[in-house]
Design a protein around this motif. Sequence first.
Motif, PDB file in Angstrom:
ATOM      1  N   GLY A   1      82.415  -0.256 -29.596  1.00  0.00           N
ATOM      2  CA  GLY A   1      83.231  -1.211 -28.856  1.00  0.00           C
ATOM      3  C   GLY A   1      84.320  -0.551 -28.040  1.00  0.00           C
ATOM      4  N   TRP A   2      84.713   0.678 -28.420  1.00  0.00           N
ATOM      5  CA  TRP A   2      85.709   1.396 -27.628  1.00  0.00           C
ATOM      6  C   TRP A   2      85.050   2.004 -26.390  1.00  0.00           C
ATOM      7  CZ3 TRP A   2      90.765   1.120 -27.644  1.00  0.00           C
ATOM      8  CH2 TRP A   2      91.450   0.784 -28.813  1.00  0.00           C
ATOM      9  N   SER A   3      85.726   1.920 -25.258  1.00  0.00           N
ATOM     10  CA  SER A   3      85.270   2.558 -24.019  1.00  0.00           C
ATOM     11  C   SER A   3      86.453   3.254 -23.378  1.00  0.00           C
ATOM     12  CB  SER A   3      84.674   1.530 -23.058  1.00  0.00           C
ATOM     13  OG  SER A   3      85.646   0.538 -22.716  1.00  0.00           O
ATOM     14  N   ALA A   4      86.177   4.264 -22.558  1.00  0.00           N
ATOM     15  CA  ALA A   4      87.250   5.063 -21.965  1.00  0.00           C
ATOM     16  C   ALA A   4      87.036   5.226 -20.468  1.00  0.00           C
ATOM     17  CB  ALA A   4      87.313   6.436 -22.642  1.00  0.00           C
ATOM     18  N   ARG A   5      88.165   5.323 -19.757  1.00  0.00           N
ATOM     19  CA  ARG A   5      88.172   5.641 -18.330  1.00  0.00           C
ATOM     20  C   ARG A   5      89.230   6.707 -18.075  1.00  0.00           C
ATOM     21  NH1 ARG A   5      85.658   2.407 -14.599  1.00  0.00           N
ATOM     22  NH2 ARG A   5      84.535   0.625 -15.458  1.00  0.00           N
ATOM     23  N   VAL A   6      88.881   7.656 -17.240  1.00  0.00           N
ATOM     24  CA  VAL A   6      89.830   8.673 -16.802  1.00  0.00           C
ATOM     25  C   VAL A   6      89.993   8.529 -15.299  1.00  0.00           C
ATOM     26  CG1 VAL A   6      90.291  11.144 -16.610  1.00  0.00           C
ATOM     27  CG2 VAL A   6      89.236  10.239 -18.680  1.00  0.00           C
ATOM     28  N   ASP A   7      91.208   8.206 -14.877  1.00  0.00           N
ATOM     29  CA  ASP A   7      91.506   7.962 -13.459  1.00  0.00           C
ATOM     30  C   ASP A   7      90.586   6.895 -12.877  1.00  0.00           C
ATOM     31  OD1 ASP A   7      93.444   9.985 -13.600  1.00  0.00           O
ATOM     32  OD2 ASP A   7      91.963  11.529 -13.123  1.00  0.00           O
ATOM     33  N   GLY A   8      90.277   5.867 -13.689  1.00  0.00           N
ATOM     34  CA  GLY A   8      89.464   4.750 -13.221  1.00  0.00           C
ATOM     35  C   GLY A   8      87.979   4.943 -13.344  1.00  0.00           C
ATOM     36  N   HIS A   9      87.507   6.115 -13.770  1.00  0.00           N
ATOM     37  CA  HIS A   9      86.078   6.394 -13.877  1.00  0.00           C
ATOM     38  C   HIS A   9      85.661   6.375 -15.351  1.00  0.00           C
ATOM     39  CE1 HIS A   9      85.995   7.537  -9.646  1.00  0.00           C
ATOM     40  NE2 HIS A   9      87.056   8.313  -9.871  1.00  0.00           N
ATOM     41  N   ALA A  10      84.576   5.681 -15.641  1.00  0.00           N
ATOM     42  CA  ALA A  10      84.086   5.597 -17.018  1.00  0.00           C
ATOM     43  C   ALA A  10      83.646   6.974 -17.500  1.00  0.00           C
ATOM     44  CB  ALA A  10      82.927   4.613 -17.102  1.00  0.00           C
ATOM     45  N   VAL A  11      84.053   7.308 -18.714  1.00  0.00           N
ATOM     46  CA  VAL A  11      83.681   8.589 -19.317  1.00  0.00           C
ATOM     47  C   VAL A  11      83.201   8.331 -20.739  1.00  0.00           C
ATOM     48  CG1 VAL A  11      85.317   9.906 -17.916  1.00  0.00           C
ATOM     49  CG2 VAL A  11      86.024   9.020 -20.153  1.00  0.00           C
ATOM     50  N   LEU A  12      82.521   9.339 -21.279  1.00  0.00           N
ATOM     51  CA  LEU A  12      81.995   9.228 -22.634  1.00  0.00           C
ATOM     52  C   LEU A  12      83.087   9.567 -23.642  1.00  0.00           C
ATOM     53  CD1 LEU A  12      79.431   8.796 -24.386  1.00  0.00           C
ATOM     54  CD2 LEU A  12      79.027  11.260 -24.219  1.00  0.00           C
TER      55      LEU A  12
ATOM     56  N   PHE B   1      88.500  10.186 -35.337  1.00  0.00           N
ATOM     57  CA  PHE B   1      89.252   9.704 -34.184  1.00  0.00           C
ATOM     58  C   PHE B   1      88.482   9.836 -32.870  1.00  0.00           C
ATOM     59  CE2 PHE B   1      92.199  11.458 -37.411  1.00  0.00           C
ATOM     60  CZ  PHE B   1      92.727  10.254 -37.842  1.00  0.00           C
ATOM     61  N   MET B   2      89.158   9.442 -31.772  1.00  0.00           N
ATOM     62  CA  MET B   2      88.564   9.477 -30.449  1.00  0.00           C
ATOM     63  C   MET B   2      89.016  10.722 -29.695  1.00  0.00           C
ATOM     64  SD  MET B   2      88.748   5.485 -29.221  1.00  0.00           S
ATOM     65  CE  MET B   2      90.481   5.202 -29.589  1.00  0.00           C
ATOM     66  N   GLY B   3      88.135  11.222 -28.848  1.00  0.00           N
ATOM     67  CA  GLY B   3      88.467  12.374 -28.029  1.00  0.00           C
ATOM     68  C   GLY B   3      87.886  12.241 -26.639  1.00  0.00           C
ATOM     69  N   VAL B   4      88.630  12.758 -25.638  1.00  0.00           N
ATOM     70  CA  VAL B   4      88.204  12.697 -24.240  1.00  0.00           C
ATOM     71  C   VAL B   4      88.419  14.067 -23.611  1.00  0.00           C
ATOM     72  CG1 VAL B   4      88.587  11.626 -21.988  1.00  0.00           C
ATOM     73  CG2 VAL B   4      88.843  10.260 -24.068  1.00  0.00           C
ATOM     74  N   PRO B   5      87.399  14.680 -23.025  1.00  0.00           N
ATOM     75  CA  PRO B   5      87.606  15.953 -22.315  1.00  0.00           C
ATOM     76  C   PRO B   5      88.334  15.720 -20.990  1.00  0.00           C
ATOM     77  CG  PRO B   5      85.303  15.269 -22.181  1.00  0.00           C
ATOM     78  CD  PRO B   5      85.983  14.290 -23.072  1.00  0.00           C
ATOM     79  N   LEU B   6      89.286  16.598 -20.673  1.00  0.00           N
ATOM     80  CA  LEU B   6      90.079  16.475 -19.449  1.00  0.00           C
ATOM     81  C   LEU B   6      90.040  17.786 -18.673  1.00  0.00           C
ATOM     82  CD1 LEU B   6      93.322  14.699 -20.769  1.00  0.00           C
ATOM     83  CD2 LEU B   6      91.369  13.633 -19.628  1.00  0.00           C
ATOM     84  N   ARG B   7      89.887  17.679 -17.352  1.00  0.00           N
ATOM     85  CA  ARG B   7      90.031  18.851 -16.501  1.00  0.00           C
ATOM     86  C   ARG B   7      91.518  19.119 -16.278  1.00  0.00           C
ATOM     87  NH1 ARG B   7      85.318  20.488 -14.307  1.00  0.00           N
ATOM     88  NH2 ARG B   7      83.557  19.042 -14.375  1.00  0.00           N
ATOM     89  N   ALA B   8      91.823  20.333 -15.894  1.00  0.00           N
ATOM     90  CA  ALA B   8      93.212  20.692 -15.639  1.00  0.00           C
ATOM     91  C   ALA B   8      93.798  19.751 -14.592  1.00  0.00           C
ATOM     92  CB  ALA B   8      93.302  22.145 -15.173  1.00  0.00           C
ATOM     93  N   GLY B   9      95.017  19.307 -14.842  1.00  0.00           N
ATOM     94  CA  GLY B   9      95.684  18.416 -13.916  1.00  0.00           C
ATOM     95  C   GLY B   9      96.287  17.228 -14.635  1.00  0.00           C
ATOM     96  N   GLU B  10      96.715  16.228 -13.856  1.00  0.00           N
ATOM     97  CA  GLU B  10      97.326  15.021 -14.406  1.00  0.00           C
ATOM     98  C   GLU B  10      96.334  13.876 -14.320  1.00  0.00           C
ATOM     99  OE1 GLU B  10     101.258  12.193 -13.711  1.00  0.00           O
ATOM    100  OE2 GLU B  10     101.278  14.302 -13.070  1.00  0.00           O
ATOM    101  N   HIS B  11      96.224  13.128 -15.423  1.00  0.00           N
ATOM    102  CA  HIS B  11      95.216  12.070 -15.492  1.00  0.00           C
ATOM    103  C   HIS B  11      95.785  10.827 -16.169  1.00  0.00           C
ATOM    104  CE1 HIS B  11      92.117  15.047 -14.459  1.00  0.00           C
ATOM    105  NE2 HIS B  11      92.710  15.852 -15.347  1.00  0.00           N
ATOM    106  N   LEU B  12      95.221   9.697 -15.803  1.00  0.00           N
ATOM    107  CA  LEU B  12      95.527   8.444 -16.491  1.00  0.00           C
ATOM    108  C   LEU B  12      94.317   8.080 -17.344  1.00  0.00           C
ATOM    109  CD1 LEU B  12      97.510   6.068 -16.872  1.00  0.00           C
ATOM    110  CD2 LEU B  12      96.283   4.879 -15.035  1.00  0.00           C
ATOM    111  N   VAL B  13      94.505   8.106 -18.654  1.00  0.00           N
ATOM    112  CA  VAL B  13      93.417   7.835 -19.599  1.00  0.00           C
ATOM    113  C   VAL B  13      93.595   6.427 -20.153  1.00  0.00           C
ATOM    114  CG1 VAL B  13      92.277   8.577 -21.722  1.00  0.00           C
ATOM    115  CG2 VAL B  13      93.334  10.276 -20.204  1.00  0.00           C
TER     116      VAL B  13
END
Length: 756
Positions: free
Chosen positions: A686-697, A705-717
């Motif tokens: 039921g949990w879903s994630a978006r990074v900078d408005g784009h759906a991610v796994l 817990f939950m984890g999201v890979p991030l590229r270098a830089g500033e992001h809105l998760v």
Amino acid sequence: MIHTTGTIDAPASASLQRTDGRMSLLIACSVVVLLILVVYAPIVLPGPWQRSFFVASDLTRQFYPFQHYGASRLVSGQLPLWDPYIFGGQPHLADPQTAVFSPTGLLINLLAGHGGLPFVALEWRVVLDVALGALFMLLLVRQLTRSTLGGIVGAVTFSLGGYLTSYPVLQLPVLEASIWLPAVLLCSEMLLEEPAKGQRSWLWAALGGLAAASLVFAGHEQTTLYALIGAGCFACARWMQLRRAVVPTLLQFGALALMGLAISTPQWLSTLTYLPVTNRVALPYAQAASGFRWQDLTQVLVPGGYFVRSLYVGIPSLLLAIFALRKRSRWWWAGLALGAMILSLGGHGPLYPVLYKLVPPFSLFQDQERAAFLTSIALSTLAGAGAADLWNARRREIGHQRSSQRIAALVSGGLALMFVVAAALLLRATAPAGSDFAATAPRLVGVGGLVLLLASSVAAGFCIVRGYQRPWLTVTLLVALPTLNLLGANGALGRTSVDPIQPLPGRAVAFLHEQTGPFRVDELRFGELPANDGAIADLSFPEGNDPLYVTRAARLARFTDRYQVWQLFGVRYVLTRQDPGRGFELVQRDGSFKLFRMDYPLPMAYAVRQLIVAANPAEARRLTEHLEHPGAAAVVEQAIPLSITGPQLPRNQHEDWVSKGPEHLEIRAMVTDNAFLVISEPLVPGWSARVDGHAVLLYRADYVFMGVPLRAGEHLVSLTYAPPHFHIALLIAAAALVLCAGTALVAAARGVTRAR
């Protein structure tokens, strides 16, 4: 008495009879509701009596916090999909025992939830549930026996009997699931009877679907399973007795079942998608087979402990039930009562071992003594039928009914004799003050009560045998005997004069509310603080009290290295009466409680560059529990498709919480290197994630817990939770409700047309 002399007077006479029937039904319902209100008045009403409360139990420790949280969300116009307060967060609506859509729950929570649901509102909900159960039983037995008196006796036996007055009033889902079965049976009976009259059978199918959906919404799967068994037995027995056509009956009952399934779709679909990650799996036989012992069956005559009392319906009601079995058409009710009683033995009896092996749902539940629910329903129905038969026997001419007179004399004599023996055992002074709340009889009953009940039994038998034309006396005695017996045995169960709600220490809670940033709180020893009260105090805990929980979260929360557990769950403060040792700073005292701040807490969101890949969940748990430096590395269970090199942390990072609602988390994260963001919220379907408005796994991190890979830089998760396919389920339920309403309007319009 009105005599009809022609076709013109017959409709008027029929109209008067209908009016009299409605008036007697209204009076009967009022009497039953008033009786329930009187019984529970010390709990819910102010007065000269000492204030009573339901005892500390699951009602106070589990269900009150659940309902307090649910009410706060509902009055703000939101559905409580996620509970952030227990086990680090877990689904709320998908947990059936939260009963978010329960009809009585919606009513009470919406009316009384503003500013925080008071405990007395939950107590009122219990009383409302008991009253509804009594009314449904009254209507069912009245329809089956065509006797309002029989309906009253059945309602009294069910609502004041040992089953409903013992643990169900302290187990809200059990209580609310129990009361809807009589409503389902009533609609089924009307559906079966209507074809012969050519009236509104589809309306009763729709109403039956509503009742069945309410049974599902009540939230106790085991009681729902028993209710489905009882409803199936009832439908088959009545179909064979009434000899209805097969195809129309199947269509109508199919419509009832489909309507119930459709309306309850948001609940059962959410629960089914949640169950695979919970502890609700097939239980070992030794655990699932718990139930009554053979010697506990004596409680049918003499009530004993708190749980085995559920077999007790009272001596007068039991005798009335036996009297009702003169008619063979009622024998199946006795079979249902006996079968449920044997099932309640669990592994001690011959039935449950077979069901455990052949019927998978029976392996999911323990405490098989709850099958006594069906025994209570069956015996209450038979008691009402027996009362109706005695009333009808009284109305016959004695001179032409010698055999009936002998039967009445025998039954009334047995009534007096057996009731005296039972009264001598039941209606006595109870154990000394301070004994357990499961004491078997109230304190204020003694010789006076015994004399009164003996006199009532003799008077009832004499009145029936002699055929005295004093209906009010016969009715009074037939209702009074079961009522007095059951009040004497069960009237004070589950009550205390001590307020069971003990809030968390006030100054400590106020201090915690002043702190910034999301964090969790815990106790040093489980049980120091009221379970689940974080939902009332708006504080999140890594543990909780719920029979259904996310298995991984509970396992990790109970790991022996408490400091490491607290770091992983984002705990910052520990509230305890003890000294936790090194690694803490004392920041607040509140009575016997002390509030400590951890020296090395972890934030609830942080980035790492060292990933440890586990081959399976068991290895992931072991690696997580033995992380050398929590917060510096994360355990994952699959490869991450982003180049993240460690073991060093990102050269620079910061995570700012933009918002943290129950179902929506938003984090602004900045990392100077590719990294893996860990969010200490349990990952469930039921949990879903978006990074900078784009759906991610989303990935599982640190076993829970939950984890999201991030590229270098500033992001809105952004992370959002809703049970899978929940919006589709809501649309299906809404369409089914509209169909029900349309069916009711069409039936009402046809009724008005016929009346004209």
